[in-house]
Design a protein around this motif. Structure first.
Motif, PDB file in Angstrom:
ATOM      1  N   UNK A   1       0.849  -1.191   0.000  1.00  0.00           N
ATOM      2  CA  UNK A   1       0.000   0.000   0.000  1.00  0.00           C
ATOM      3  C   UNK A   1       0.882   1.238   0.000  1.00  0.00           C
ATOM      4  N   UNK A   2       0.501   2.233  -0.772  1.00  0.00           N
ATOM      5  CA  UNK A   2       1.283   3.465  -0.856  1.00  0.00           C
ATOM      6  C   UNK A   2       1.320   4.172   0.490  1.00  0.00           C
ATOM      7  N   UNK A   3       2.417   4.875   0.801  1.00  0.00           N
ATOM      8  CA  UNK A   3       2.520   5.565   2.094  1.00  0.00           C
ATOM      9  C   UNK A   3       1.344   6.500   2.374  1.00  0.00           C
ATOM     10  N   UNK A   4       0.904   7.238   1.346  1.00  0.00           N
ATOM     11  CA  UNK A   4      -0.233   8.141   1.549  1.00  0.00           C
ATOM     12  C   UNK A   4      -1.499   7.400   1.940  1.00  0.00           C
ATOM     13  N   UNK A   5      -1.693   6.211   1.368  1.00  0.00           N
ATOM     14  CA  UNK A   5      -2.876   5.415   1.697  1.00  0.00           C
ATOM     15  C   UNK A   5      -2.723   4.726   3.048  1.00  0.00           C
ATOM     16  N   UNK A   6      -1.489   4.335   3.390  1.00  0.00           N
ATOM     17  CA  UNK A   6      -1.254   3.787   4.732  1.00  0.00           C
ATOM     18  C   UNK A   6      -1.601   4.829   5.788  1.00  0.00           C
TER      19      UNK A   6
END
Length: 877
Positions: A421-426
Motif C-alpha cells: 500500500x502506498x505511504x499516503x494510503x497507509x
C-alpha cells in the motif's frame, strides 16, 4: 537487472570523436546503428509508481510499429555504475498498456499503480547511435551515444550522454575497465541519474543536488496534504528540499525553529525510515496479488472473481448485523464531528463505513485472531465496486483492530500486515483505523452509548457521550483514542451527559438480547512445517509399488501395520548408503520412507493406538529431522546446478562462492546426521519399532468396543469416508486461494493437506482401480507446483540472508535469533543474479497457480474419485 555506466558529454568535439570510435582500448566496436526514439513516462496522479521506487516507460522506435514497455527501479547509482531492476516487453500497436502480452509486466503494473488510472507525466526525444562492444568473441556491452531533448512548458533543454550497458558476456570488471578508459581519454562527467530522473529535475526546475531522492519526494508529495503529524513532516521536508530555511518554515508552519532543525537532522540520519510506512523495494512474498483473466478497471467479475456485498459477508460469516451497524454509525459520527481536524473526504468516509461493518467477519474462523482473519477474508473475497487500493486499505484498517496494536508498535504492525500500500494510503488507513477502534468500544457496553456534541477546548476536544453507560464507555474510549492523539496531537476527552432515556427502546432490547458465545474454534495444524525444499519425487516409478496387496475386506489396522513394516524395511535398506554418502539418492529414499510412515500415521490414526505408537512416531520425527538438513542442501545445490546449465558459456563459476558455503554447511549437517544415526537413541528406536512390527496387529485398536459393539474397520466400509474427508480438507482451501489475493502461507498449508490425499490414494491403489494411477499423476502435478513454490520461497529467503550476512541460514530478522558473524562479501554478482532468477520463478509459480488449482477443482476430478470408490465395492474381497 540492468548494469551500466552513464556519462554526460559536455564537449561537442568529444561527442563527435566518440561517435567515430572503432576501439575502446582492448575492446572492439561494431559499426554504428542510428535509432531515433521517443519516450513517454507514465504514472498515476499521486505518483504511485514513483513512490514505490520505480518508473514506467513507453518507448517508441520512430518509424516502427508498436512500443516497448519498461519498468525500472529508481536510483541504483553506486561506485560509478548504475544497477537497476528492469522488466521489458513489447507492446503491439493499438494494444492498451494493461493488456500487454507479458503477464509478469501486466501484473507488476497492476501492483505498482494499485488500480489508479495511468497518464503521461513526461516525454522526451533522443537520437541514439548504438554500437556493440566485444572482447574477442565475447559480447561484453552496448555503447550508446544519445542526444536528448527535454521540454517543459516554455523551457527546453538538449544534452548529450554516453551509456555503456553490460550484456550477457560482460562483467563488472569489463565495465570498470571501459569506464576508466573513457574517463582518462575524454572530458566526461559521471551521471548519477537516469534520463527519467534528469527529466523530472528539469520539469520541476530542481538542481541536481537535492535533499530528497526522487522516491522520497514522491512519498512526501503523497503525504503533504494530510493534516496529521506525517503530513506536516512531509510538507517541511519538501520545503527544505526547495531550499527554504528553518526560520522561514517556522513562520510558515507555526512550529518552533529548533523542531524543524531537529526534523532535518533526523532525516539526514534516518532518511524516511522514521515514518512508520512500509516502503521496501523487495516484493512481499507473504501475499500474492493475482489479477485474474480480465482488466481490473472492468470490475472484479470481469477478472473472474466473485464480488461480495456486506450482506453476503454477514450471512456467510455469521456477523451480528445490528451490532455492526451501530459500530458503523458511531464511527461515522466521529468522522463527521472531527472532519475539520482530519480533512478526509467522501471516499474515505465510505471506506470507514465498510471497515466498521466488516471488522468482525473473521470471528467465526478464529476468535483469537479475528483481526488477521478478517483481513485475509477481505483480500480473498473482494467487495463489489471496490477498487484495488481501497480493498487493500480496507484490509489494513481491519487488521489494525487487533487489541495488541498500539501507536508504540506502529511501524512493526504495518510491516507485518504484508499489504502492499502506498505511504499516503497507509496514512489514511491509520486515521480511519483510529475511528473504528474508538467506535467499537462505545458499542461494547451493556447499554448503547451515542455521541453528542464535540467542543474545542484549549488543548483538547471534548466529546459528549449519551447513555446510562456513558461514563464507563468514556474511560475506555480515552485509552483507545491514543492512536488519534498520536497522529493529530489533540487529546480527546469523553464526557458523560445526562439525558432522559426512554425504557424499552429498540436499541435497549437488541442490547439485552446480545450475548457473547465463546467457541474454541482453532485451526488444526500439522505440527512442524519445516519440510524445506523437497518435492517428494522418486527416481523410479517402481519405488511406490507395495510388496503386499490391499484387499477391500482387510482391516484398516492390518493395512497400517503392513505399511509401517514395508516402509520401515525400506528405511533400513537405505541406511547404509546414507551413511556412506556416495549417492545422494540413498538419503533421499531413506527420507521418503520415513515420510511415508509419518503420512501413514495420519491416514490411519483413527485405527491406531496412539499411546502405544507415540514413542515410535517421535523416533520417526527425530530421524526425519536428522536427515532433513543434508537433503535440503542437496536439493538446493541440485537446483542451482540446473540453473547454471541454462547460462551461456563462461558463467560456470558464477555460483562458486555460494557452493563453497553450501559445501561447508553440508559437512556440518552430515556430521550432525551421522552422530544421530550412531546414537543410542536411534538404535533404541530401531530396535523397539522393529519388535513392535514383528507382532501381528500390534499398535492397532480393537474392532469392537467394551460393549462388544462392532466398529467399522474394513477398507471397503471406511475408505470412502476417509477419501472424502481428505478431499474436503483440500477443497476447504478454495475459500482462501481463489480470490485476488493469496496468502503464501495458505498455499504451504494447502501443500501439506494435499499430501494427505495423495498418500491415501497411493496406500490404497490396489483397491481403487487402474484409474487411480492417472488421478495420482494429476494430483501430483498440483503437489509438485506447490512444492516448487515452497522451495522457491525458502531459497529466496536463504539467498537474501546469505547476500546480507555471508552466512548460511536465516538472519536474525527472519528467525529472531542472532545470526553468525558477518563476512566481507565480494564477487557475488552471480549469486545476486541467481536470486533474481528464483524470484522470477516464484512469481511465475504464483501467477500460474490458479491454472494448476483449476485442474484439481474441476468436476472431472471429483467424478474420478467417485469412480474409484465404486470400484472399491466391485473389487472381490
Amino acid at each position: 537487472m540492468e548494469i551500466e555506466s552513464k556519462f554526460l558529454v559536455t564537449d561537442e568535439a568529444d561527442f563527435r570523436a566518440l561517435e567515430k570510435l572503432s576501439r575502446l582500448g582492448d575492446y572492439s566496436l561494431s559499426e554504428t546503428v542510428v535509432q531515433p526514439k521517443e519516450d513517454s513516462f507514465l504514472d498515476t496522479e499521486n505518483m504511485a509508481i514513483m513512490a514505490s521506487g520505480y518508473y514506467l516507460r513507453l518507448r517508441k522506435d520512430i518509424g516502427k510499429e508498436g512500443h516497448w514497455i519498461t519498468i525500472k527501479s529508481l536510483g541504483g547509482f553506486e561506485g560509478g555504475a548504475h544497477k537497476r531492476e528492469e522488466h521489458v516487453c513489447f507492446l503491439p500497436e493499438g494494444v492498451p498498456i494493461l493488456e500487454c502480452p507479458d503477464t509478469g509486466i501486466r501484473n507488476r503494473i497492476f501492483e505498482l499503480s494499485a488500480g489508479f488510472d495511468l497518464s503521461t507525466i513526461l516525454k522526451l526525444k533522443q537520437k541514439r547511435v548504438v554500437s556493440q562492444v566485444k572482447l574477442g568473441e565475447r559480447h561484453v556491452a552496448e555503447l550508446s551515444m544519445d542526444r536528448v531533448n527535454l521540454k517543459s512548458e516554455s523551457r527546453e533543454k538538449t544534452y548529450s550522454e554516453l551509456e555503456v550497458e553490460l550484456k550477457s558476456d560482460g562483467n563488472s570488471k569489463d565495465l570498470a575497465t571501459i569506464s576508466k578508459y573513457l574517463l582518462e581519454n575524454y572530458n566526461l562527467t559521471e551521471s548519477p541519474f537516469s534520463k527519467f530522473e534528469r527529466a523530472v529535475l528539469f520539469s520541476e526546475n530542481l538542481p541536481e543536488k537535492t535533499l530528497l531522492t526522487h522516491r522520497e519526494r514522491a512519498v512526501c508529495m503523497q503525504l503533504r496534504e494530510h493534516k496529521n503529524i506525517y503530513g506536516k513532516q512531509a510538507g517541511i521536508l519538501l520545503e527544505l528540499d526547495r531550499g527554504k530555511s528553518s526560520s522561514e518554515l517556522s513562520l510558515l508552519f507555526k512550529i518552533p525553529e529548533p523542531e524543524i532543525e531537529a526534523l532535518h537532522s533526523k532525516f539526514k540520519k534516518e532518511r524516511l525510515s522514521f515514518f512508520p510506512f512500509v516502503m521496501e523495494d523487495a516484493t512481499d512474498r507473504e501475499l500474492h496479488f493475482n489479477p485474474g483473466s480480465g482488466i481490473l478497471e472492468q470490475g472484479w467479475e470481469a477478472m473472474g472473481f466473485e464480488a461480495w456485498t456486506p450482506e453476503a459477508f454477514f450471512e456467510c460469516y455469521s456477523v451480528d448485523e445490528a451490532k455492526a451497524k451501530r459500530v458503523r454509525d458511531a464511527a461515522l459520527a466521529l468522522f463527521d464531528g472531527l472532519s475539520p481536524y482530519h480533512g478526509l473526504g467522501a471516499e474515505e468516509r465510505e471506506l470507514l463505513a465498510l471497515a466498521a461493518l466488516l471488522k468482525d467477519i473473521g470471528i467465526s474462523v478464529s476468535r483469537e485472531e479475528k483481526a488477521r482473519m478478517s483481513k485475509e477474508i477481505l483480500l480473498s473475497h473482494p467487495l463489489k465496486g471496490l477498487e484495488l487500493h481501497s480493498l487493500r486499505m480496507l484490509a489494513l484498517i481491519t487488521e489494525l483492530q487487533d487489541p495488541g496494536f498500539s501507536e508504540k508498535n506502529l511501524g512493526q504492525a504495518l510491516k507485518e500486515s504484508h499489504i502492499r500500500l502506498l505511504p499516503g494510503l497507509q496514512n489514511k488507513a491509520l486515521v480511519l483505523a483510529a475511528f473504528v477502534r474508538i467506535a467499537d468500544l462505545l458499542e461494547t457496553q451493556v447499554s448503547p452509548v451515542r455521541l453528542g456534541r464535540i467542543r474545542q477546548l484549549e488543548d483538547a476536544l471534548e466529546i459528549e457521550l449519551i447513555g446510562p453507560d456513558a461514563e464507563k464507555a468514556g474511560k475506555k474510549a480515552e485509552k483507545r483514542s491514543e492512536l488519534w492523539e498520536y497522529l493529530f496531537g489533540i487529546k480527546l476527552w469523553f464526557t458523560p451527559t445526562e439525558q432522559p432515556h426512554e425504557a424499552g427502546t429498540e436499541e435497549e432490547e437488541e442490547e439485552e438480547e446480545e450475548k457473547k458465545e465463546e467457541e474454541a474454534k482453532g485451526e488444526e495444524g500439522e505440527g512442524k512445517v519445516g519440510e524445506k525444499g523437497e518435492k517428494a519425487k522418486e527416481k523410479k516409478k517402481g519405488e511406490t509399488s507395495k510388496k503386499f496387496t490391499v484387499r477391500p475386506g482387510d482391516s484398516m489396522g492390518e493395512v497400517a501395520h503392513r505399511t509401517f513394516s514395508y516402509q520401515f524395511a525400506r528405511m533400513l535398506s537405505h541406511e547404509k548408503g546414507t551413511r556412506k554418502g556416495e549417492d545422494i539418492e540413498e538419503l533421499h529414499d531413506m527420507r521418503v520412507a520415513v515420510r511415508r510412515m509419518r503420512a501413514a500415521s495420519k491416514v490411519f490414526e483413527t485405527y491406531l493406538d496412539s499411546r502405544q505408537l507415540s514413542p515410535h512416531m517421535k523416533g520417526l520425527r527425530l530421524t526425519l529431522g536428522a536427515l532433513g538438513d543434508v537433503r535440503d542442501l542437496d536439493v538446493f545445490r541440485e537446483k542451482a546446478e540446473e540453473y547454471l546449465e541454462t547460462l551461456p558459456e563462461g558463467h560456470e563459476q558464477d555460483l562458486d562462492p555460494l557452493f563453497a558455503v553450501l559445501g561447508e554447511e553440508r559437512e556440518k549437517a552430515r556430521k550432525t546426521m551421522l552422530a544421530y544415526l550412531d546414537s543410542e537413541k536411534y538404535a533404541r528406536f530401531k530396535r523397539d519399532f522393529s519388535e513392535l512390527l514383528e507382532v501381528p496387529g500390534a499398535g492397532t485398536l480393537p474392532t469392537s468396543n467394551k460393549k462388544h459393539d462392532a466398529l467399522p474397520h474394513r477398507v471397503k466400509d471406511v475408505l470412502p469416508s476417509v477419501i472424502y474427508a481428505r478431499f474436503a480438507d483440500i477443497a476447504a482451501y478454495s475459500e482462501w486461494v481463489e480470490g485476488p489475493y493469496v496468502s503464501v502461507e495458505r498455499l504451504h498449508r494447502l501443500r501439506i493437506a494435499a499430501k494427505g490425499l495423495r498418500y491415501t490414494f497411493e496406500f490404497f491403489e490396489d483397491v481403487l482401480g487402474d484409474n487411480t494411477k492417472s488421478m495420482i499423476k494429476e494430483f501430483k502435478g498440483l503437489q509438485d507446483h506447490l512444492g516448487d513454490l515452497h522451495d522457491a520461497v525458502v531459497a529466496i529467503d536463504l539467498l537474501s540472508s546469505y547476500l546480507r550476512t555471508g552466512a548460511w541460514g536465516l538472519a536474525e530478522s527472519e528467525t529472531g535469533k542472532k545470526s553468525g558473524k558477518k563476512e566481507k562479501l565480494e564477487g557475488l554478482e552471480g549469486v545476486e543474479t541467481y536470486l533474481r532468477y528464483r524470484e522470477e520463478e516464484l512469481r511465475i509459480l504464483l501467477d500460474t497457480f490458479p491454472e494448476a488449482w483449476a485442474k484439481f477443482r474441476n468436476k472431472g476430478f471429483r467424478e474420478k474419485i467417485e469412480e474409484a470408490i465404486e470400484n472399491l465395492h466391485e473389487t472381490p474381497s
